[in-house]
Design a protein around this motif. Structure first.
Motif, PDB file in Angstrom:
ATOM      1  N   ARG A 153      68.672  51.457  56.705  1.00  0.00           N
ATOM      2  CA  ARG A 153      68.186  50.315  57.491  1.00  0.00           C
ATOM      3  C   ARG A 153      69.354  49.376  57.827  1.00  0.00           C
ATOM      4  NH1 ARG A 153      63.068  47.092  57.230  1.00  0.00           N
ATOM      5  NH2 ARG A 153      62.275  48.646  55.790  1.00  0.00           N
ATOM      6  N   LYS A 154      70.165  49.053  56.833  1.00  0.00           N
ATOM      7  CA  LYS A 154      71.317  48.167  57.046  1.00  0.00           C
ATOM      8  C   LYS A 154      72.319  48.810  58.012  1.00  0.00           C
ATOM      9  CE  LYS A 154      75.156  45.992  54.509  1.00  0.00           C
ATOM     10  NZ  LYS A 154      76.287  46.683  55.082  1.00  0.00           N
ATOM     11  N   PHE A 155      72.566  50.090  57.801  1.00  0.00           N
ATOM     12  CA  PHE A 155      73.503  50.824  58.651  1.00  0.00           C
ATOM     13  C   PHE A 155      73.033  50.852  60.103  1.00  0.00           C
ATOM     14  CE2 PHE A 155      74.316  55.332  60.147  1.00  0.00           C
ATOM     15  CZ  PHE A 155      75.572  55.059  60.665  1.00  0.00           C
ATOM     16  N   LEU A 156      71.742  51.046  60.320  1.00  0.00           N
ATOM     17  CA  LEU A 156      71.193  51.097  61.674  1.00  0.00           C
ATOM     18  C   LEU A 156      71.394  49.774  62.400  1.00  0.00           C
ATOM     19  CD1 LEU A 156      69.521  52.381  63.935  1.00  0.00           C
ATOM     20  CD2 LEU A 156      67.471  51.655  62.735  1.00  0.00           C
ATOM     21  N   LEU A 157      71.144  48.661  61.704  1.00  0.00           N
ATOM     22  CA  LEU A 157      71.329  47.354  62.332  1.00  0.00           C
ATOM     23  C   LEU A 157      72.789  47.154  62.749  1.00  0.00           C
ATOM     24  CD1 LEU A 157      69.088  45.174  59.991  1.00  0.00           C
ATOM     25  CD2 LEU A 157      68.693  45.653  62.415  1.00  0.00           C
ATOM     26  N   ALA A 158      73.718  47.553  61.875  1.00  0.00           N
ATOM     27  CA  ALA A 158      75.139  47.431  62.218  1.00  0.00           C
ATOM     28  C   ALA A 158      75.504  48.351  63.378  1.00  0.00           C
ATOM     29  CB  ALA A 158      75.988  47.753  60.990  1.00  0.00           C
ATOM     30  N   MET A 159      74.966  49.566  63.376  1.00  0.00           N
ATOM     31  CA  MET A 159      75.247  50.543  64.427  1.00  0.00           C
ATOM     32  C   MET A 159      74.745  50.043  65.777  1.00  0.00           C
ATOM     33  SD  MET A 159      73.993  54.509  64.468  1.00  0.00           S
ATOM     34  CE  MET A 159      72.258  54.111  64.735  1.00  0.00           C
ATOM     35  N   SER A 160      73.624  49.331  65.773  1.00  0.00           N
ATOM     36  CA  SER A 160      73.067  48.829  67.032  1.00  0.00           C
ATOM     37  C   SER A 160      73.967  47.767  67.648  1.00  0.00           C
ATOM     38  CB  SER A 160      71.659  48.267  66.796  1.00  0.00           C
ATOM     39  OG  SER A 160      71.720  47.085  66.014  1.00  0.00           O
ATOM     40  N   ASN A 161      74.745  47.054  66.817  1.00  0.00           N
ATOM     41  CA  ASN A 161      75.678  46.050  67.330  1.00  0.00           C
ATOM     42  C   ASN A 161      76.977  46.679  67.816  1.00  0.00           C
ATOM     43  OD1 ASN A 161      73.993  43.835  66.788  1.00  0.00           O
ATOM     44  ND2 ASN A 161      74.652  43.781  64.647  1.00  0.00           N
ATOM     45  N   ASP A 162      77.400  47.770  67.167  1.00  0.00           N
ATOM     46  CA  ASP A 162      78.670  48.410  67.542  1.00  0.00           C
ATOM     47  C   ASP A 162      78.600  49.879  67.147  1.00  0.00           C
ATOM     48  OD1 ASP A 162      81.348  49.248  67.890  1.00  0.00           O
ATOM     49  OD2 ASP A 162      82.052  47.203  67.568  1.00  0.00           O
ATOM     50  N   ILE A 163      78.611  50.769  68.125  1.00  0.00           N
ATOM     51  CA  ILE A 163      78.440  52.197  67.867  1.00  0.00           C
ATOM     52  C   ILE A 163      79.590  52.762  67.046  1.00  0.00           C
ATOM     53  CG2 ILE A 163      79.644  53.096  69.886  1.00  0.00           C
ATOM     54  CD1 ILE A 163      76.242  54.318  68.640  1.00  0.00           C
ATOM     55  N   ARG A 164      80.721  52.044  66.976  1.00  0.00           N
ATOM     56  CA  ARG A 164      81.856  52.529  66.199  1.00  0.00           C
ATOM     57  C   ARG A 164      81.539  52.587  64.704  1.00  0.00           C
ATOM     58  NH1 ARG A 164      86.501  48.698  68.543  1.00  0.00           N
ATOM     59  NH2 ARG A 164      84.720  47.258  68.442  1.00  0.00           N
ATOM     60  N   VAL A 165      80.567  51.794  64.248  1.00  0.00           N
ATOM     61  CA  VAL A 165      80.111  51.902  62.860  1.00  0.00           C
ATOM     62  C   VAL A 165      79.629  53.323  62.588  1.00  0.00           C
ATOM     63  CG1 VAL A 165      78.325  51.151  61.225  1.00  0.00           C
ATOM     64  CG2 VAL A 165      79.535  49.460  62.603  1.00  0.00           C
ATOM     65  N   LEU A 166      78.903  53.877  63.539  1.00  0.00           N
ATOM     66  CA  LEU A 166      78.401  55.248  63.386  1.00  0.00           C
ATOM     67  C   LEU A 166      79.550  56.257  63.393  1.00  0.00           C
ATOM     68  CD1 LEU A 166      76.256  57.435  63.266  1.00  0.00           C
ATOM     69  CD2 LEU A 166      75.901  57.156  65.726  1.00  0.00           C
ATOM     70  N   LEU A 167      80.549  56.045  64.259  1.00  0.00           N
ATOM     71  CA  LEU A 167      81.670  56.979  64.326  1.00  0.00           C
ATOM     72  C   LEU A 167      82.436  57.016  63.009  1.00  0.00           C
ATOM     73  CD1 LEU A 167      82.984  56.171  67.920  1.00  0.00           C
ATOM     74  CD2 LEU A 167      81.458  58.008  67.216  1.00  0.00           C
ATOM     75  N   VAL A 168      82.652  55.843  62.399  1.00  0.00           N
ATOM     76  CA  VAL A 168      83.340  55.801  61.104  1.00  0.00           C
ATOM     77  C   VAL A 168      82.491  56.479  60.034  1.00  0.00           C
ATOM     78  CG1 VAL A 168      84.278  54.298  59.293  1.00  0.00           C
ATOM     79  CG2 VAL A 168      84.598  53.694  61.702  1.00  0.00           C
ATOM     80  N   LYS A 169      81.187  56.216  60.064  1.00  0.00           N
ATOM     81  CA  LYS A 169      80.297  56.801  59.054  1.00  0.00           C
ATOM     82  C   LYS A 169      80.257  58.322  59.180  1.00  0.00           C
ATOM     83  CE  LYS A 169      77.449  55.862  55.674  1.00  0.00           C
ATOM     84  NZ  LYS A 169      77.903  55.156  54.454  1.00  0.00           N
ATOM     85  N   LEU A 170      80.248  58.820  60.394  1.00  0.00           N
ATOM     86  CA  LEU A 170      80.230  60.278  60.587  1.00  0.00           C
ATOM     87  C   LEU A 170      81.535  60.917  60.112  1.00  0.00           C
ATOM     88  CD1 LEU A 170      78.497  60.557  64.087  1.00  0.00           C
ATOM     89  CD2 LEU A 170      77.535  61.177  61.868  1.00  0.00           C
ATOM     90  N   ALA A 171      82.669  60.266  60.389  1.00  0.00           N
ATOM     91  CA  ALA A 171      83.949  60.792  59.913  1.00  0.00           C
ATOM     92  C   ALA A 171      84.008  60.750  58.385  1.00  0.00           C
ATOM     93  CB  ALA A 171      85.100  59.980  60.517  1.00  0.00           C
ATOM     94  N   ASP A 172      83.480  59.684  57.806  1.00  0.00           N
ATOM     95  CA  ASP A 172      83.402  59.561  56.347  1.00  0.00           C
ATOM     96  C   ASP A 172      82.567  60.696  55.756  1.00  0.00           C
ATOM     97  OD1 ASP A 172      83.366  58.397  53.701  1.00  0.00           O
ATOM     98  OD2 ASP A 172      81.400  57.561  54.180  1.00  0.00           O
ATOM     99  N   ARG A 173      81.419  60.953  56.358  1.00  0.00           N
ATOM    100  CA  ARG A 173      80.553  62.023  55.859  1.00  0.00           C
ATOM    101  C   ARG A 173      81.216  63.396  56.062  1.00  0.00           C
ATOM    102  NH1 ARG A 173      75.560  62.759  53.284  1.00  0.00           N
ATOM    103  NH2 ARG A 173      76.049  60.565  52.861  1.00  0.00           N
TER     104      ARG A 173
END
Length: 713
Positions: free
Chosen positions: A120-140
């Motif tokens: 839930r927290k991650f989704l809210l951050a991702m909605s503000n800046d898609i780069r949050v998702l890119l970092v999370k995917l690289a991390d995973r």
């Protein structure tokens, strides 16, 4: 490990304006913060953020994102704080790091609840800046590459399942197919190693059977296109084991029945050449019917564009051919990272490509239970699509199996909430009608309509399901609250006690409840009894007075005074439900039975089941129908038992009689039959008991019916 100057050089290779000072500060800060920490493999922990940063340089991401990769674990795993990150690296990097950081201090009962709250927290951050998702995917990605070093099999499987459920679908949603394929492959290796080994063995056998198939087909395609004046880059590949396994499971087919184990990509310069190439390929080899998809004309929701077709190749094998431009191929491999504009506002996030993020946020608004939110999010993220159109020609992508209600909610939540009917390709259809590719859908709405609990049984999208459940929960809470308030008022009058807001607030405080509304709802739901409330509000309350004035047997219930609770607007799933044993209809003399945790059931006064509760008067509720309430849309179901002459046309005569008297047959059973007579149990939708009696009288005079009785239990 990547050295400091090497990382800067990697970024400088695609970004001449590299912020070298920022990258150097982030490198040194993260290295010092992680200090002597090590990973499960025994490597220094700092090697992990370095590898994540390296993955993101392959995507050619900006300096803020690379710095975030270096710092993404310092807040979660060291003594560093977000305030320090903000002071040293600026507000944007701090915002990105905070978006990637898990909630470290939440205490949940289950692992799934922790996972849901973090997402839930991650989704809210991702909605503000898609780069949050890119970092999370690289991390995973890097975590999955090193997952084998974790000793506990259960933990490896849990992480692998989370990757398949959440991160691989997210990668697909932003068009990063190469990353998605690798995540799925790595997760499948740990989730089901036996299946992986089996499919690998079959692929190895396939290669041994036709060792030159890939090279021969690449050469044949290249030569064919060159002869027709088309310069193209042709490559071949074998599908990954997870993709093969999932298709076998989903379609329930064997490995031999797969038509696209081997696929070939043709990359050309422009769109018009894509279609010329398609014509040349189809002219050379016969296509397989049902295996052609044009994602250039109709792109996927993540803007994936390509032409897919399957042909019978030169060795009589079924081969998939994908045709796209070079730009389309780059977008297909790294998706959003291929065209992210770092120094502009996230305009792309507002466009149709990221409509799915807004839909996930709407699910977040509608769902307060973390685990339910995660369930609805998974529904919304990874399902095969159908593409439908509004009457104005706007494209609405939906999961396969979606209904007209799903379509309505996809258009707008308000449209879904007030949906009363639908037309598909100009023809009226039921709300549960499943949509096909290319359907044009018109939704009919009414301001008086509200979501029905029945819709939850057939909708498939997370957005629709969360909105429906939210409305039902709100409706139930309101009805529970009203019922509970009425019950407490009656209990106070019965025992000669004062009912006031102060008294209820006192009881709520004693019982550690947030407010009076919550107290009323719990009483109406049956979780708390009136006696518990009275004891909390009046310490001297005597329990032996609780049943004063109550009847001892159900036959005496009609003698109760006019203090009965009025019932109106009855629907399935509300606080007060119609019993399925006696099928009460408005106008019947009724009584209620408490159902702990679900409110109450309405029974007719002569329901045969009531005798089971003669010795439990505390379960009974005094109910009556709301007087003067008229609702043209409301109906009730009365059940009749018919003895019918066994002759041709008897059923048609019954249906005609019911129809002429304004009723509607909703269900019919034939429990007994012999050569002369049938016994039928028939459910009829009616307005009230007078309407049901009119239909009963009309049936009794029918020539084909010898007897009609109402079923009451």
């Amino acid at each position: 490990m990547i050295r400091q100057f090497e990382l800067v050089d990697l970024v400088r290779a695609y970004d001449k304006n590299v912020d070298e000072a920022l990258l150097n500060r982030a490198y040194v800060f993260a290295m010092k913060a992680h200090g002597s920490q090590t990973r499960a493999s025994g490597d220094p922990y700092f090697s992990h953020p370095l590898e994540v940063a390296g993955i993101l340089t392959d995507m050619k991401l900006d300096c803020d994102t690379i710095a975030t990769a270096l710092l993404h674990d310092v807040v979660e795993d060291t003594v560093a704080t977000i305030d320090e990150i903000h002071e040293l690296f600026g507000p944007k990097v701090a915002e990105l790091v905070d978006g990637v950081t898990k909630l470290s201090k939440i205490e949940m009962q289950t692992e799934s609840m922790r996972q849901a709250e973090n997402f839930r927290k991650f989704l809210l951050a991702m909605s503000n800046d898609i780069r949050v998702l890119l970092v999370k995917l690289a991390d995973r990605m890097h975590n999955m590459r090193t997952l084998g070093h974790i000793k506990k099999i259960e933990k490896r499987k849990r992480i692998a399942k989370e990757t398949l459920d959440i991160y691989a679908p997210l990668a697909e949603r932003i068009g990063m197919h190469e990353l998605k394929d690798e995540l799925e492959h790595l997760a499948f290796t740990h989730m089901d190693p036996e299946a992986m080994e089996s499919i690998n063995a079959r692929l190895h056998y396939l290669i041994e059977e036709s060792p030159n198939l890939e090279a021969d087909m690449v050469a044949a395609l290249t030569e064919l296109l060159k002869e027709n004046g088309i310069e193209a880059k042709v490559s071949g590949r074998i599908k990954r084991p997870y993709s093969i396994w999932r298709k076998m499971e989903r379609q329930n087919i064997s490995f031999e029945q797969l038509s696209d184990v081997m696929a070939f990509r043709i990359m050309v310069d422009d769109v018009s050449t894509c279609y010329r190439t398609l014509g040349i390929v189809h002219g050379e080899w016969p296509m397989v019917l049902g295996r052609f998809k044009d994602y250039i004309s109709l792109p996927k929701q993540n803007f994936y564009r390509s032409i897919h077709t399957t042909v019978i190749g030169p060795h009589n094998n079924k081969l998939e051919v994908q045709i796209r431009t070079h730009d389309m191929h780059e977008e297909a491999e790294i998706g959003v990272a291929a065209h992210w504009q770092y120094k502009q506002k996230a305009e792309n996030a507002e466009g149709s490509q990221y409509r799915w993020i807004r839909e996930l946020l709407e699910i977040l608004d509608h769902t307060h239970d973390p685990e339910e939110f995660l369930e609805h999010t998974k529904l919304a993220m990874y399902q095969d699509k159908v593409f439908c159109f509004t009457p104005k020609g706007e494209l609405v992508p939906l999961p396969r199996g979606s209904t007209t209600v799903d379509f309505a909610y996809a258009v707008h939540t308000e449209v879904g909430d007030h949906c009363v009917g639908a037309k598909v390709n100009g023809r009226m259809v039921p709300l549960r009608h499943q949509l096909d590719n290319g359907d044009q859908v018109q939704i009919l709405t009414s301001k008086g309509q509200a979501p029905s609990p029945r819709w939850d049984s057939f909708v498939v999208t997370g957005k629709a399901r969360s909105a429906i459940r939210r409305h039902v929960r709100f409706q139930q809470h309101e009805e529970y609250s009203q019922l509970g308030k009425t019950l407490i008022e009656k209990a106070c009058r019965r025992n000669g006690l004062d009912f006031s807001g102060r008294v209820i607030e006192e009881a709520a405080s004693v019982l550690n409840l947030s407010d009076a509304d919550m107290l009323f709802a719990l009483v109406g739901q049956g979780t708390l009894s009136e006696e518990e409330i009275l004891r909390a509000a009046f310490p001297g309350f005597k329990e032996d007075a609780r049943n004063e004035g109550l009847p001892n047997v159900h036959q005496d219930w009609e003698q109760i005074d006019d203090g009965a609770i009025p019932i109106s607007g009855i629907t399935r799933g509300s606080a007060v439900q119609l019993a399925s044993c006696c099928h009460p209809v408005k106008g019947d003399r009724i009584v209620g039975l408490r159902v702990p945790g679900q409110g109450a059931e309405i029974h007719t006064i002569d329901c045969s089941r009531l005798s089971e509760f003669d010795d439990r008067p505390e379960m009974w509720l005094d109910l009556r129908w709301e007087e003067g309430e008229e609702d043209s849309d409301a109906f009730y179901t009365g059940r009749l038992r018919l003895e019918v002459v066994n002759e041709r046309g008897a059923l048609a005569a019954i249906a005609a009689t019911v129809s002429k008297t304004g009723g509607n047959v909703s269900n019919l059973e034939i429990p007994q039959r012999d050569p002369e007579f049938y016994v039928m149990i028939i459910d009829i939708e009616v307005k009230d008991v007078k309407h049901l009696n009119d239909i009963t009288r009309a049936l009794r005079v029918s020539r084909v019916i010898s007897r009609v009785d109402r079923v009451l239990g």
